[in-house]
Design an enzyme around this catalytic site. Structure first.
Site, PDB file in Angstrom:
ATOM      1  NE  ARG A   1      -1.650   1.551   3.754  1.00 35.87           N
ATOM      2  CZ  ARG A   1      -1.991   1.522   4.971  1.00 35.87           C
ATOM      3  NH1 ARG A   1      -3.162   1.395   5.418  1.00 35.87           N
ATOM      4  NH2 ARG A   1      -1.120   1.766   6.087  1.00 35.87           N
TER       5      ARG A   1
ATOM      6  CB  CYS B   1      -1.065   6.361   2.437  1.00 35.96           C
ATOM      7  SG  CYS B   1      -2.327   7.077   3.057  1.00 35.96           S
TER       8      CYS B   1
END
Length: 93
Positions: free
Chosen positions: A71, A73
């Site tokens: 991930r 972000c």
């Protein structure tokens, strides 16, 4: 599977928007024969990075039964001022 940015409901707080967004992703993956365990990567855009901890708490709980994907972000202006989080994913079938 490439899902464009999914968002929650503008009248929700960051935790609720994150959960709504993840549940939309779950439904879209199921439509094409996949599930959250097959998400390979995700990009999370937050309106304000100060919401990271609240978003991350929902994220960690939602992925608690599977290995979470890679991930990234970041902070970004989203399509509407009331949107607090947007998530895109790439998943396998």
């Amino acid at each position: 599977i490439y899902l464009s940015g999914q968002v929650g409901n503008a009248d929700e707080d960051i935790s609720a928007q994150t959960l709504t967004t993840l549940e939309k992703i779950k439904a879209l993956l199921e439509e094409v024969g996949s599930d959250k365990s097959k998400i390979l990567s995700a990009t999370v855009w937050l309106k304000d990075m100060s919401d990271f901890d609240a978003m991350n708490a929902v994220w960690e709980k939602w992925f608690s039964d599977v290995v979470p994907p890679a991930r990234a972000c970041g902070e970004s202006a989203l399509a509407s001022p009331d949107l607090l989080v947007e998530i895109t994913v790439i998943a396998a079938v």
